[in-house]
Design a protein around this motif. Sequence first.
Motif: not given
Lengths: 408, 408
Positions: A150-163
């Motif tokens: 859930l904490a996995s971060e988007a490669k393109d938007i720092p801080g935006y998580t899968f969760g």
Amino acid sequence: MISCSIERLEEKIKAFSKFGDTGRGGVTRYSLSKEAIEARNEVKRRMEALGATVVTDDMANMYATIPGTEDLPAIMSGSHLDSVKQGGNYDGILGVLAAMEVVETIVKEKIPHRHPITVVVWTNEEGARFEPAMMSSGVICGKFDKEVMLASEAKDIPGYTFGEALEKSGFKGDVSNRMSPEKYKALIELHIEQGPVLEKEGYDIGVVEGVCGMINYEFTFRGQAGHAGTTPMKYRKDALYAAVKTIQYLHDELDQLDSKLVYTTGKISAHPNIHTIIPEEVKFTLDARHQNPEVIRQVLEIIHKIPKIVEKCEVSYEEAWSRKTVQFTPELVDFVEKSAKDYGYTNMRLYSGPGHDAQYVVDVIPTAMIFVPSVGGHSHCELEYTPLENCLKGANVLLRTLLYIDQH
Amino acid sequence: MISCSIERLEEKIKAFSKFGDTGRGGVTRYSLSKEAIEARNEVKRRMEALGATVVTDDMANMYATIPGTEDLPAIMSGSHLDSVKQGGNYDGILGVLAAMEVVETIVKEKIPHRHPITVVVWTNEEGARFEPAMMSSGVICGKFDKEVMLASEAKDIPGYTFGEALEKSGFKGDVSNRMSPEKYKALIELHIEQGPVLEKEGYDIGVVEGVCGMINYEFTFRGQAGHAGTTPMKYRKDALYAAVKTIQYLHDELDQLDSKLVYTTGKISAHPNIHTIIPEEVKFTLDARHQNPEVIRQVLEIIHKIPKIVEKCEVSYEEAWSRKTVQFTPELVDFVEKSAKDYGYTNMRLYSGPGHDAQYVVDVIPTAMIFVPSVGGHSHCELEYTPLENCLKGANVLLRTLLYIDQH
């Protein structure tokens, strides 16, 4: 013999190619993106129209189930509908569409079946925006820790998580809806081969026995930087030449092993990577895959024989990751083969090189896969293509395999 | 025999190491930067204190001249005071400081000399911020078009040109001050070797006969991308393996040529450079240098023998640039050698691998160079180091060479 509809299958492929259409023959449809949500809604709408009940679990894996004539666990088929950046119209989505077409055929042709049949869509198979790949099948099969995912971060938007993407998607459901052996009897996943073998060898259907074991190593060569114009050859410690000699050694030795072994040095980097400087550090990767663990052991033996010093450069290496060979359920693999034969489709048994959701699911319920040919072996690109006739053959084998499972 | 002062030379090296000090034993002193301007002002101040007249030309090349006893063209010595990013305290600046120390010795020791003696500082030798290297000696020696050079953009600030930096510097002078055969009799440039030969072979002084001819080629290998896990070895067109085979071929063949040949594959890149994808395109560079054009011709012959197809990949290559061997003025080279012998300094004749301002100047006036050892061959880095005793030996050889020229 009963057949799925080539017209309906074609319509499905065309319809879903609109979701994330790049305009150049492919799609970009990251998991849980707007485009992927649209595609999901379309799956849901079409399945409900066929009488299916649609639920999602806590990882947004989606299950669309039509009832059977008995109170039994469901037989599942499906794949994923997310893509890599500028991917094709077949990887993943074809497995969903073939399963939908099979259900549509069963419903429209009123083919009797004892078990409920479920079309499944796994969330985030590609890991193209949120790593890792096969994330959600992995979580529910106990391979990954859910909180970490859930904490996995988007490669393109720092801080935006899968969760966060999951919360926003509208497809987050209840943990109780997860696939389990109590509720599901088996999974058959249809997928494109993503390689050239079926096409080159002239087979319609790949009967997938499992997923190849693999190792991925990173090698590092440490030499000494020096000016290209001032350092006599005898004083050099050229890390690139040491790497070149080692790659040649690996080819020479690995080519002696079983011919089904595939190995790849896909990535190389040199430092400082300036044309007038002798490279002081070079790294390259080695990916090696084979269905037989003994062959992988032989690969490791060859790696371990690399000297610690090559061309006066220090050599080191480490395993980046590895995967043990996954064996699909033999009875189901036999059903796939039998189904292909029943239709008179040419077929061969093979192991998948790439990973698939099915490789995690097989640890929980009986599982097998069906491959259809990839023209030119292209995959993860807009050139990805499987002729419609091959897609239909795959759907027919899937239909018949599900019915074999239903009868046993 | 008369000697320069080791204390004064040490003071100079320490004093100038402050201009652009990185705090880690080196300097970053881009041409015409604040740090370089400070260093120039210090050269000017010190030279004027010794009775020199200081002028600059239209490219800010600076000439600080003490008079001789006769009305003759001046004998020049000097180098550059700009550095690469995180460069050392010796490349370039030592040639300026040694020339200053020689003039100081001549003045303080009242050594008679017929010709005026000029300390020269060439502008932008490194080309580290504004390309190309050896820009300003190149312009005044007719190698580069001045307008093109003025328009050269800073690598770090888009749109900021060398011309603007020149205007701001306060050192832009008159075109009439350019070095010319009417005003200058000869140039001797002292420089660090930037390679390991003098140190490893145990010589104090390098008697530089010229600058090696060189070629730089870029090779491209075009294969076909494919999934590491799905493409059998027999169907692969692996551009990296084709490159590896070719690098090995180049080593095998080039190692048969004269042992003074140096060649380097410094830069390599693979596309898409992903560990699970067979590389579809690989590029690498080949830099080769030798003083004898016949050996360079042999290198080209070896390049031309590379097949058009290697490992099923298309091979192409092109010359990125080349430089013909530069010969320094034999009489001056003899003076350098004689001077070293007079002091009993061990010395060897060699060719420079890197380029220097002197290679352009030799087309206009008689020119030669003196090399002093580079410990470990380090250059263009903070590790760059030449022991003080070696610096002094270089300065003494320079002093004596200038006096030999003065007497002829």
